[in-house]
Design an enzyme around this catalytic site. Structure first.
Site, PDB file in Angstrom:
ATOM      1  N   ARG A 270       0.859  -1.185   0.000  1.00 17.69           N
ATOM      2  CA  ARG A 270       0.000   0.000   0.000  1.00 17.69           C
ATOM      3  C   ARG A 270       0.897   1.237   0.000  1.00 17.69           C
ATOM      4  NH1 ARG A 270      -3.170  -3.198  -1.247  1.00 17.69           N
ATOM      5  NH2 ARG A 270      -5.305  -3.554  -0.486  1.00 17.69           N
ATOM      6  N   GLU A 298      -4.068   6.564  -4.368  1.00 16.33           N
ATOM      7  CA  GLU A 298      -4.018   5.443  -5.303  1.00 16.33           C
ATOM      8  C   GLU A 298      -3.965   5.938  -6.748  1.00 16.33           C
ATOM      9  OE1 GLU A 298      -4.576   1.043  -5.744  1.00 16.33           O
ATOM     10  OE2 GLU A 298      -3.566   2.429  -4.416  1.00 16.33           O
ATOM     11  N   HIS A 317      -1.899  -0.578  -9.782  1.00 22.00           N
ATOM     12  CA  HIS A 317      -2.387  -1.588  -8.832  1.00 22.00           C
ATOM     13  C   HIS A 317      -2.876  -2.832  -9.577  1.00 22.00           C
ATOM     14  CE1 HIS A 317      -4.264  -1.996  -4.534  1.00 22.00           C
ATOM     15  NE2 HIS A 317      -3.660  -3.104  -4.926  1.00 22.00           N
TER      16      HIS A 317
END
Length: 359
Positions: A270, A298, A317
């Site tokens: 993360r 993100e 991701h």
């Protein structure tokens, strides 16, 4: 947090055959809960046939909102919920609407987004396909480590610019994977798989994990060290710790400064685990390299330098299960449903007493 009961399955699921031709086989009522558009991508025809043979499951009912009349009707008789990304929290209100619910089978990774304290208090059995989702992340990481030590990013940028013959050996005298040091931060399911996959290579593997002692680290093929030492000694630092309050910015400005010139940071965990401003400063200077599948936030702003730096590989991701890899998680869920139907314990249970230190 209440401890998870170990009696729920045994008290409700009679031990029996999972053979679909057995007329005495018990078929619990099950329901899908996830993003409706995800379900057909996640569950291929083979696994869907297996799920519907094991349980009384209507594949046309996919819940992403537990407050609708359709959800109330499905939950009233549900003994098992098969979940994935997009499942809403299973709280006291949901449990009140699902009096027969005994198990949640998660066809994805972390259950923290939908498994609440109320689930543990009910004594629900919970399982996750986190182990299956860990496999592609580990494969991505291993590729990143091997490419990093070959300095593929910088060399490819130079080759693109020069477009000619060049003495690459002289320009890059220290590239290669022989006797390089790779530091793994976190012996998570992903971290352990990365260590396993890297073991055949001529690498020196370091591990930092406060829950792993020297004997266990040695069994994993790694040498245990404190995080500062790992950062100072590693040619590649790969992060596999969970996102917790205690792990926020665990790779901070000071620890980034400890890393050798030319080292590579790999993050598939993360974005919050790294002080991103400090990392960007190191990357802009050219001192460090990075392979980043996750960032904070993100989705980066359009003017982020991370998009254009030649020493950064940035992906959106995608290290986790994508495309055909999704089918592995659904197949894992079907395997766990078979265990439940047969009255056997889950192969990959999620335990209440361990969830505080996992992703």
């Amino acid at each position: 947090m209440p401890q998870q009961s170990t009696a729920a399955v045994g008290s409700t699921a009679a031990v029996g055959s999972t053979d679909p031709t057995d007329p005495d086989r018990r078929r619990p009522r099950a329901v899908l809960a996830m993003h409706p558009q995800l379900a057909p991508q996640l569950i291929d025809a083979r696994t869907l046939a297996r799920l519907t043979s094991l349980a009384d499951l209507d594949p046309s009912v996919v819940l992403d909102d537990f407050t609708t009349p359709e959800a109330a009707a499905a939950l009233a008789d549900a003994e098992v919920i098969v979940t994935s990304w997009g499942c809403p929290p299973i709280d006291e209100t949901v449990l009140a609407a699902a009096p027969r619910l005994r198990a949640v089978i998660h066809a994805a990774g972390s259950v923290k987004h939908h498994i609440t304290d109320a689930c543990w208090e009910r004594g629900l059995q919970v399982t996750s396909a986190a182990w299956a989702n860990a496999l592609p992340v580990a494969e991505y990481t291993v590729a990143a480590v091997l490419f990093a030590n070959k300095q593929v990013l910088r060399l490819a940028a130079d080759f693109r610019e020069l477009r000619a013959r060049h003495d690459w050996q002289a320009a890059y005298p220290r590239i290669g994977n022989y006797r390089r040091t790779v530091g793994i931060v976190g012996a998570s399911q992903i971290g352990r798989r990365v260590l396993e996959l890297l073991r055949p290579f001529d690498l020196h593997l370091l591990l930092h994990d406060p829950y792993v002692d020297a004997a266990e680290a040695a069994a994993l093929g790694a040498h245990p060290v404190e995080l500062d030492e790992l950062c100072a000694l590693s040619d590649v630092v790969s992060i596999h710790a969970p996102q917790l309050p205690a792990t926020r910015h665990m790779i901070d400005r000071r620890r980034l400064a400890l890393m050798p010139d030319g080292a590579t940071v790999v993050n598939t965990s993360r974005g919050s685990l790294i002080d991103q401003d400090a990392l960007v400063a190191e990357l802009v200077s050219g001192r460090l390299n990075a392979v980043l599948d996750v960032t904070a936030p993100e989705v980066l702003p359009e003017d982020s330098p991370l998009y254009d730096l030649p020493n950064v590989l940035l992906t959106p991701h995608i290290a986790g299960s994508m495309g055909t890899e999704l089918h592995r998680m659904a197949a894992a869920a079907a395997d766990e449903l078979a265990c439940y139907v047969a009255g056997q314990p889950f192969a990959h249970p999620v335990l209440a007493q361990e969830i505080h230190r996992t992703a």
